[in-house]
Design a protein around this motif. Structure first.
Motif, short mmCIF file in Angstrom:
data_model
loop_
_atom_site.label_atom_id
_atom_site.label_comp_id
_atom_site.label_asym_id
_atom_site.label_seq_id
_atom_site.Cartn_x
_atom_site.Cartn_y
_atom_site.Cartn_z
N THR A 83 0.98 -0.99 -0.20
CA THR A 83 0.42 -0.19 -0.23
C THR A 83 1.11 1.16 -0.31
OG1 THR A 83 -0.09 0.18 2.55
CG2 THR A 83 -1.71 -1.55 1.16
N PHE A 84 0.39 2.56 -0.67
CA PHE A 84 0.97 3.74 -0.98
C PHE A 84 0.49 4.87 -0.15
CE2 PHE A 84 1.53 1.77 -4.78
CZ PHE A 84 3.05 1.43 -5.04
N PRO A 85 1.48 5.20 1.00
CA PRO A 85 0.92 6.32 1.32
C PRO A 85 -0.13 7.42 1.20
CG PRO A 85 2.93 6.89 1.28
CD PRO A 85 2.72 5.80 0.84
N LEU A 86 -0.88 8.36 1.95
CA LEU A 86 -1.12 9.80 1.36
C LEU A 86 -0.38 10.31 1.21
CD1 LEU A 86 -3.96 10.00 3.61
CD2 LEU A 86 -4.01 9.21 1.81
N ALA A 87 0.84 10.78 1.79
CA ALA A 87 1.62 11.34 1.13
C ALA A 87 3.56 11.12 2.20
CB ALA A 87 1.61 13.08 1.87
N VAL A 88 4.22 12.15 1.10
CA VAL A 88 5.88 11.73 2.02
C VAL A 88 6.48 12.54 1.60
CG1 VAL A 88 7.93 10.21 1.08
CG2 VAL A 88 5.94 9.41 0.13
N ILE A 89 6.63 12.63 2.81
CA ILE A 89 6.73 14.82 3.02
C ILE A 89 8.94 14.03 3.86
CG2 ILE A 89 6.90 16.25 4.96
CD1 ILE A 89 3.81 15.65 5.35
N VAL A 90 10.13 14.73 3.23
CA VAL A 90 11.27 14.87 3.30
C VAL A 90 11.19 16.37 3.66
CG1 VAL A 90 13.57 14.08 2.05
CG2 VAL A 90 11.52 13.04 1.23
N ASP A 91 11.93 16.75 5.02
CA ASP A 91 12.26 17.39 5.75
C ASP A 91 13.42 18.26 5.62
OD1 ASP A 91 11.63 20.15 7.50
OD2 ASP A 91 12.21 18.85 9.73
N ASN A 92 14.35 19.06 5.14
CA ASN A 92 15.01 19.91 4.76
C ASN A 92 15.81 18.54 4.35
OD1 ASN A 92 15.53 21.86 7.06
ND2 ASN A 92 14.85 19.95 8.50
N PHE A 93 15.69 18.60 3.14
CA PHE A 93 15.55 17.61 2.32
C PHE A 93 17.31 17.89 1.90
CE2 PHE A 93 16.59 16.63 -3.18
CZ PHE A 93 15.78 15.85 -2.58
N GLY A 94 17.34 19.52 1.28
CA GLY A 94 18.78 19.82 0.99
C GLY A 94 20.33 19.56 1.85
N ASP A 95 19.76 18.91 2.82
CA ASP A 95 20.81 19.19 4.32
C ASP A 95 21.13 17.74 4.07
OD1 ASP A 95 20.63 20.82 4.87
OD2 ASP A 95 19.28 21.22 6.90
N PHE A 96 21.06 16.68 3.46
CA PHE A 96 21.02 15.25 3.11
C PHE A 96 22.12 14.86 2.02
CE2 PHE A 96 16.60 14.73 4.73
CZ PHE A 96 16.69 13.31 6.13
N PHE A 97 22.70 16.44 2.23
CA PHE A 97 23.49 16.41 0.40
C PHE A 97 24.57 16.85 0.24
CE2 PHE A 97 18.71 15.79 -1.39
CZ PHE A 97 19.47 14.85 -2.55
#
Length: 220
Positions: A83-97
């Motif tokens: 099953t798939f989630p209603l939404a996928v939220i990524v906080d501070n996306f750029g900080d992972f790079f």
């Protein structure tokens, strides 16, 4: 530094999404991707009147990653979900790079930009696949929401986001302790019905609560 409440807004979006579709079978959860230590140091504020013991929080799945590799592993296996989630939220996306790691990995001084582009492409393909399967199964949708933090000048990665993200919003302080959440133009976000008009949300953080003050109509 005064907190803008960005993570609180994202978490409120997660809550609203889970509440809005709580009656749907199988697809009633939201995934919130973030750095664990950062979230624990600065936990999100809830909106006033929200019960911290509400069952809705059981439908928000926390996914902790340390870098872009962890995020890519999650989205690379997204098609395997039952099953798939209603939404996928990524906080501070750029900080992972991390700049040095990306440069070393790609052997290029623009390695971070390359890593961001490839990850955005992977995210988009995963969400498109999820929505195609949801549609064939009778409806529903899966949304993707990312956040980026910067102070001062426009971040150099904005041109990348404009190409891959259909709707972009900014948060700016108004000088009185409140903040304005408003949209900026992007590749897929134009309004033919009311050109030059858009709404902005004015909100604040008071007594450890996220509080909406008013909706403002802006004219370009």
């Amino acid at each position: 530094m005064v907190r803008s409440g960005k993570t609180s807004l994202l978490f409120q979006f997660a809550v609203n999404s889970a509440l809005d579709k709580e009656s749907r079978d199988g697809n009633s959860y939201v995934v919130f991707i973030c750095n664990r230590s950062r979230l624990e140091n600065k936990p999100p504020f809830l909106s006033q009147g929200m019960d911290p013991s509400s069952d809705v929080f059981q439908r928000i799945q926390m996914k902790y990653v340390e870098d872009d590799e962890g995020m890519k592993k999650y989205f690379a296996a997204f098609h395997m979900h039952q099953t798939f989630p209603l939404a996928v939220i990524v906080d501070n996306f750029g900080d992972f790079f991390h700049e040095s790691n990306c440069q070393e990995r790609y052997g290029n001084h623009r390695g971070r930009d390359l890593a961001i582009v490839r990850t955005l492409a992977l995210c988009r393909d995963a969400i498109i696949h999820a929505n195609e399967r949801l549609e064939s199964a009778g409806g529903g949708s899966c949304k993707l929401l990312l956040s980026e933090t910067h102070h001062g000048d426009t971040p150099r990665s904005l041109f990348i986001y404009k190409r891959w993200v259909p709707s972009i919003f900014t948060i700016k302080g108004d000088g009185s302790g409140s903040f304005l959440l408003s949209s900026i133009s992007s590749s897929g976000s134009t309004s033919a019905s009311e050109p030059g008009r858009k709404n902005a949300a004015k909100y604040s953080i008071a007594l450890q609560y996220l509080m909406l003050e008013e909706i403002i109509e802006e004219t370009d």
